[in-house]
Design a protein around this motif. Structure first.
Motif, PDB file in Angstrom:
ATOM      1  N   MET A 219       0.830  -1.209   0.000  1.00 50.23           N
ATOM      2  CA  MET A 219       0.000   0.000   0.000  1.00 50.23           C
ATOM      3  C   MET A 219       0.864   1.259   0.000  1.00 50.23           C
ATOM      4  O   MET A 219       0.498   2.279  -0.607  1.00 50.23           O
ATOM      5  N   ASN A 220       2.016   1.202   0.669  1.00 51.11           N
ATOM      6  CA  ASN A 220       2.926   2.342   0.700  1.00 51.11           C
ATOM      7  C   ASN A 220       3.452   2.647  -0.704  1.00 51.11           C
ATOM      8  O   ASN A 220       3.528   3.805  -1.126  1.00 51.11           O
ATOM      9  N   LEU A 221       3.827   1.606  -1.438  1.00 53.32           N
ATOM     10  CA  LEU A 221       4.310   1.782  -2.811  1.00 53.32           C
ATOM     11  C   LEU A 221       3.202   2.326  -3.714  1.00 53.32           C
ATOM     12  O   LEU A 221       3.451   3.202  -4.547  1.00 53.32           O
ATOM     13  N   LEU A 222       1.986   1.835  -3.529  1.00 56.21           N
ATOM     14  CA  LEU A 222       0.859   2.331  -4.309  1.00 56.21           C
ATOM     15  C   LEU A 222       0.605   3.802  -4.005  1.00 56.21           C
ATOM     16  O   LEU A 222       0.338   4.610  -4.913  1.00 56.21           O
ATOM     17  N   GLY A 223       0.703   4.167  -2.728  1.00 54.36           N
ATOM     18  CA  GLY A 223       0.522   5.565  -2.335  1.00 54.36           C
ATOM     19  C   GLY A 223       1.557   6.475  -2.964  1.00 54.36           C
ATOM     20  O   GLY A 223       1.245   7.607  -3.384  1.00 54.36           O
ATOM     21  N   ASN A 224       2.810   6.004  -3.051  1.00 59.03           N
ATOM     22  CA  ASN A 224       3.849   6.775  -3.716  1.00 59.03           C
ATOM     23  C   ASN A 224       3.493   7.037  -5.173  1.00 59.03           C
ATOM     24  O   ASN A 224       3.695   8.145  -5.691  1.00 59.03           O
ATOM     25  N   HIS A 225       2.984   6.014  -5.842  1.00 57.57           N
ATOM     26  CA  HIS A 225       2.636   6.153  -7.261  1.00 57.57           C
ATOM     27  C   HIS A 225       1.497   7.150  -7.456  1.00 57.57           C
ATOM     28  O   HIS A 225       1.580   8.059  -8.294  1.00 57.57           O
TER      29      HIS A 225
END
Length: 260
Positions: A219-225
Motif C-alpha cells: 500500500m505504501n508503494l501504491l501511495g507513492n505512485h
C-alpha cells in the motif's frame, strides 16, 4: 478475529493499510510519511517500540523503489557515499538502541514531543533542484564533514525518524556546500543506510511484525505512485494543507492517549 497477534483485527489492518497508502502518498509529495505511520501504529494498539520498528520496515522497503532513479540520474557523489553510508548505518543503529532503553509509556511521550519537530523539518520549503551549480567538494568535507553530519542525523533517524530526509538535504547543502541536485540524490542513499541500521536494531530486539509489513509495504508503494501523479495535477500546497489537518488530528489523539 485477531491477525498477526497484538490485537490486530481485520478492521485495524484495513485502517493501517489506508495509513500506509497515505504515508506513501505524503512521501511522494512532501516527505515525512513516518509522521503518519508512527502515530497510526500506536493508535492501532502497537507498543511504541513496535510502532517505530514497523515504520522502519515499511519505509525502508518503500525507499528501495526510489533508489534506482537517484542512482540512474548520475548525481550521487560516490566518494561522499563511501564515507557517509557506514556513518548512517552506525548512527541509526545507535539511535534505535537508545530509544529501546526507555519504557513504552516514556517512548510514547518522546514521540509526541518530537512530532512537531519532525513536521517542521518535513515542511521546510525546498528550492528548485533542477539546476546543477556543482563545484568540487573539499576532501576534508568528504573524509570528516560528511560522516560526522550523517552519523548525527542517522542517530536521529534511529531514535525517531520523520523529517530525516529534509535534515540530510539541509545539512549537505547548507553546511557541507553540496549543490542541491547532488545533496538530494546523495541524501537518499544516506537515508536508506540509516533506515537499514535502525531496522536491524529493531529486528534484533524483536520489534518487527513481518507478516503485517507485507500488505503495508504494498500500500505504501501504491501511495507513492498515486501521490506523485496527484501532486502534478493538484499541486503540493493543497495536499500539504490536507496533511496538516491529518497530522493535527493524530497529535491530538496521541496527546489524549499518553498525557491524560
Amino acid at each position: 478475529m485477531e491477525l498477526f497477534g497484538n490485537d490486530i483485527t481485520l478492521l485495524i489492518l484495513i485502517a493501517l493499510m489506508v495509513s500506509a497508502f497515505a504515508a506513501g502518498f505524503i512521501d511522494s509529495v512532501a516527505g515525512g510519511g513516518g509522521l503518519i505511520l508512527v502515530p497510526s501504529f500506536i493508535l492501532a494498539g502497537l507498543p511504541p517500540q513496535l510502532a517505530l520498528g514497523q515504520e522502519k520496515i515499511v519505509s525502508t522497503l518503500g525507499t528501495i523503489a526510489a533508489i534506482r532513479n537517484f542512482i540512474r540520474n548520475k548525481k550521487v557523489i560516490w566518494t561522499a557515499a563511501a564515507t557517509g553510508i557506514p556513518a548512517g548505518l552506525i548512527g541509526a543503529y545507535a539511535g534505535a538502541q537508545a530509544i529501546l532503553y526507555f519504557d513504552s509509556d516514556t517512548i510514547g511521550k518522546i514521540i509526541l514531543f518530537m512530532l512537531p519537530f519532525g513536521i517542521i523539518l518535513s515542511f521546510i520549503p525546498k528550492k528548485n533542484c533542477n539546476e546543477d551549480n556543482s563545484a568540487p567538494i573539499n576532501k576534508k568535507v568528504i573524509l570528516f564533514g560528511v560522516p560526522a553530519a550523517v552519523f548525527v542525523i542517522g542517530f536521529y533517524d534511529g531514535f525517531f525518524g520523520p523529517g530525516t530526509g529534509s535534515f540530510l538535504i539541509l545539512a549537505l547543502h547548507y553546511l557541507l556546500r553540496f549543490d542541491l541536485v547532488s545533496a538530494s540524490a546523495t541524501s537518499k542513499l544516506f537515508n536508506f543506510s540509516s533506515n537499514i541500521g535502525a531496522l536491524f536494531a529493531f529486528m534484533i530486539a524483536g520489534n518487527v511484525l513481518y507478516m503485517l509489513a507485507m500488505p503495508l509495504v504494498a500500500m505504501n508503494l501504491l501511495g507513492n505512485h498515486v501521490g506523485s501523479s496527484s501532486a502534478m495535477k493538484y499541486g503540493a500546497k493543497l495536499i500539504q494543507r490536507t496533511i496538516s489537518v491529518s497530522l493535527s488530528l493524530l497529535m491530538i489523539s496521541l496527546a489524549y492517549k499518553f498525557l491524560f
